[in-house]
Scaffold this motif. Sequence first.
Motif, PDB file in Angstrom:
ATOM      1  N   THR A 261      88.961  -7.261  30.505  1.00 59.72           N
ATOM      2  CA  THR A 261      89.419  -6.054  29.829  1.00 59.72           C
ATOM      3  C   THR A 261      89.884  -5.056  30.878  1.00 59.72           C
ATOM      4  OG1 THR A 261      87.883  -6.358  27.983  1.00 59.72           O
ATOM      5  CG2 THR A 261      88.807  -4.152  28.295  1.00 59.72           C
TER       6      THR A 261
ATOM      7  N   ASN B  78      90.521  -1.458  31.935  1.00 62.65           N
ATOM      8  CA  ASN B  78      89.983  -0.178  31.492  1.00 62.65           C
ATOM      9  C   ASN B  78      90.801   1.004  31.993  1.00 62.65           C
ATOM     10  OD1 ASN B  78      87.678  -1.366  30.193  1.00 62.65           O
ATOM     11  ND2 ASN B  78      86.853  -1.749  32.240  1.00 62.65           N
ATOM     12  N   SER B  79      91.185   0.987  33.274  1.00 62.71           N
ATOM     13  CA  SER B  79      91.880   2.143  33.821  1.00 62.71           C
ATOM     14  C   SER B  79      92.748   1.742  34.999  1.00 62.71           C
ATOM     15  CB  SER B  79      90.880   3.221  34.263  1.00 62.71           C
ATOM     16  OG  SER B  79      90.101   2.770  35.351  1.00 62.71           O
TER      17      SER B  79
ATOM     18  N   ASN C 144      90.766   4.786  29.608  1.00 58.54           N
ATOM     19  CA  ASN C 144      90.489   4.327  28.237  1.00 58.54           C
ATOM     20  C   ASN C 144      91.602   3.422  27.702  1.00 58.54           C
ATOM     21  OD1 ASN C 144      88.149   6.004  28.218  1.00 58.54           O
ATOM     22  ND2 ASN C 144      89.453   7.768  27.698  1.00 58.54           N
TER      23      ASN C 144
ATOM     24  N   ASP D 254      91.501  -0.069  27.472  1.00 57.37           N
ATOM     25  CA  ASP D 254      90.851  -1.041  26.579  1.00 57.37           C
ATOM     26  C   ASP D 254      91.815  -2.167  26.172  1.00 57.37           C
ATOM     27  OD1 ASP D 254      88.617  -2.021  25.252  1.00 57.37           O
ATOM     28  OD2 ASP D 254      89.191  -1.073  23.341  1.00 57.37           O
TER      29      ASP D 254
ATOM     30  N   SER E 289      92.449  -6.038  26.191  1.00 57.79           N
ATOM     31  CA  SER E 289      91.690  -7.283  26.326  1.00 57.79           C
ATOM     32  C   SER E 289      92.633  -8.447  26.599  1.00 57.79           C
ATOM     33  CB  SER E 289      90.881  -7.560  25.057  1.00 57.79           C
ATOM     34  OG  SER E 289      89.956  -6.513  24.826  1.00 57.79           O
TER      35      SER E 289
END
Length: 934
Positions: free
Chosen positions: A767, A769-770, A823, A825, A827
């Motif tokens: 995933t 994330n940032s 944020n 997110d 996948s």
Amino acid sequence: ADTCIDYNVGSSFTLSSNHIPDDAYVEAAYLIWTAAQDPANINGATDNSVTLSFTSQDNNRSLERAVTSPVSGTLNTPPSFEFEATRDQTDGTGVFTYRVEVTDFMREIIEMGREADITYDGYSLLGDYNVKNMDCTNHEAYVNRSLMVGDWVLFFVYTSEKIQFPKKIYVYNGLKDYHHEYEDINVTGFELPDEAEMRLTMVVHEGDPGLVNTSTFTGGSTIPEALRLSGASTQEWLYLTNICNPMMSQGSFEYVEVFNMVSSMYGWEDNWESTPYCVGGVPPNYIMDELEYGIDVDTFIISAMDPLFAPHLIPGDDHLWLQVSANQDMIWTNLLILSIDTKAPRFNIPPNPNTPDGREKNYCSCASDADAVCEDRPFYFTIKVENWGENIAHNVTVKDALPSLVDYIPGTTEILIKKDGVTGQWEPVEDVNGQFPFTETRQIMDSMYYCDKYTYECQDSVLIRFKVKPIDGILKHQVIENTAIIADSSGVVYHSNSSIPLRLRLAEVCPPITECPEPPKEECGGVGGPQCENNEDCGDGEQCVDGQCVAAKADLTTDAEIVYDEGLNSPKSEGSTIIIPNPSSDLVVGQFTLMAEGDPERSFEFHGVNLVVTRSETSSELTNLRLVHDVGGSGTVEDGDKTLATLERPSAGNANMIITNQSDRYFKAGTLHYFLVVLDAEHPGEVTSNVRFNIEISEPGAFHISDGGTPQVKGSRIVFSPFQFEPDNGFIVTKGLNDPEVPPIDKMRGMVPVLQIRTKSMQGGDTLNSVAARTTQSSVRFGEGIGRAVLYLDVDNDGRVSASDRELAVADSVEGGYFNFRNLDLSYDKGDEKHLIIALDLNLNDGETAQITIPGGRVNVTGDSSIVGLPVTSKEFKYECQPGDPRCETDGGSDGCSCSVISVPENHISGLLFLLALLAGMFSISLSLGKRRS
């Protein structure tokens, strides 16, 4: 060390694709074994028989033979090439060596491969070679003095069309012990070409690291441990050294630790700038389990391109000197092998698209496979004759004894003679008593003018063609071999294709005979005959000359200065590599520019460019190379762009892209012209390491350019971005292949896409994330020319922000020098690939640049994958105008100059800095591979 390998097991060596090219064919081979004689049998016969075996890479083919020398010698037998021995009368010891020809063994391996439908002979040779049943003694008389010897060498000479220059191969044998002594060897019988390169391999027995004595011995001076070279025109000895054989010193005493049990090996495509593989580790970090205590085989590559050796390899030199010297470390020499570039024969045609691989002997058939013909129908053999020497050739003749595997079709021989660059007509050549007319030597021209080595144009050129058909009953695995013999009044005979027979196989699949009963003449040199009566009969850019349509000459510049540079939209990795899928097609690997000073109403002729190709793995395939005129300067192949030159694959580390259509060569002066290098890339099998390649333009001499006088080409070395095949594991963060172009200057305000990022999870379960980015040192700062940054999901992977793309995050402030996209997110399953775009709100002043980078440690991913590929850096988006750029659109507020943004040249960066940048990129990758988060 001090141990004999099991007599019934022996030892093996694996021959792999980096050792030989895929079309290697063995001309001669010798198995050499060397051993110490057991003192208990000091006066008896030595071991003159061993067992040689081969097992193919796929374990499907194997061969084993007893190899026995016709000589059965003792330590007192007089020396010959087949057998030599030395004997120490004081301590009852001695060493012997046998050298036995095994050419038939190697050719049987090739024949087995052909029967197994292996296309290339070189592939058949790959596998494990083993020697066993060889006597060995670890008697204390040798062990106590660290003089134990027992080893073997398989030495073979091969031919290959992929070897760029003709070679002279010299083999000097001499089993001799050296201890505080030296010997000079004179090497003669060649003529060095420009930028000559030579390989020297020395086979010695025994040797240890760290043995040197600076005391004075016989002759009143201390003799160093070394191999040294001196050219014909110098009086200076130069040490041969590399990382496996380092330069050493004790006080003021210098030497090379060359007899150190560490063998240095190169691949067949390596050059003088390549780093050898050190068998046993790089001194002083020895790998004890890999040290080969009984044998030391060192190869050195010596090039006139190296400023150190340039004074010793002068074009036209016909000899040089080598010196072998030993200090305290006692060794036995066995074999010295030299491979020296020599001047190309007069009728050797250099590689260019008009004659693939420089083939003087070629073919034309209905089969689509390379070097293949159809067994049930005719095909053409062709012979091309051009004079690539330095003087006019007189009484030029051709002879071709046809192979027994084909039947000549009477009445089909034709000849096409082109003089002074004008296309001629095919004329029949009458058979001789119903037989092929070139079976015996036949004159084709009274005199032939020499070709231009820079433009690749020939005033005189001859093409001969004739039809043959495979004989009835030809076997599927049989290979049709044919060589033409070309000569002139000098008496020097040249065998076509640098003495390598044209080898044709039967095709696996051929088109129906109703579709192609035989290859059409239009595809095999043309039909011939007059094409025109006047210029109106010819196409655009052509004129009628002697009945043929040829490219019309443009008004040319005279003595123009022509500058080349890296293009602003060339793929850039900025210290890392661009990671690409395996395989990748239509890959743009570089963009460069050309601009000539002078009147825009005049033109210069761009004939092509010779590119240097570097690969970390020789098994990586780079094919279908194209030189494209990038009309809009976008850095991508678009409608309206034109392919100027093509090449099936590089040859010997070079891709000579030659523009064969004369009307495509003319480019206006006073205009900045963009060009792309495009290719297909593939690495066979798994990618288990950092498998890379890159293209470079090494120097101004790489360009083939002409005008009405003598143009001056100026520029510095361009090393285009390195590319890396994606590994089998990891989370990839790399530059996208549709990275946004630097737009025209009137489009450099507001939101501008500046960077495409390709992300991919090789294992799945990750995933994203940032992502955090910062500006580079050459860039304006966030808030000072850059208003905000937006991250998009580039759904359609076009490098642009469109309605189908999804906004992921906005950064309108800086934290610790970085703007952060949080944020996210996103996948990823196994093999999932997503493309991201960063757009910046630009408000630049004249001369200002915007550029961002994502360094290592600024991409956060959860999952089991390590991050591979950082850093990722955008191009330089510079708000500046340069006259001559064809991308000009509006004034853009730049003093009335209507043109687009240019890149800042980076060609001043030295090779050392480039290497450091590469190392820094590797270091970043190695750090990230050790972490789950980066």
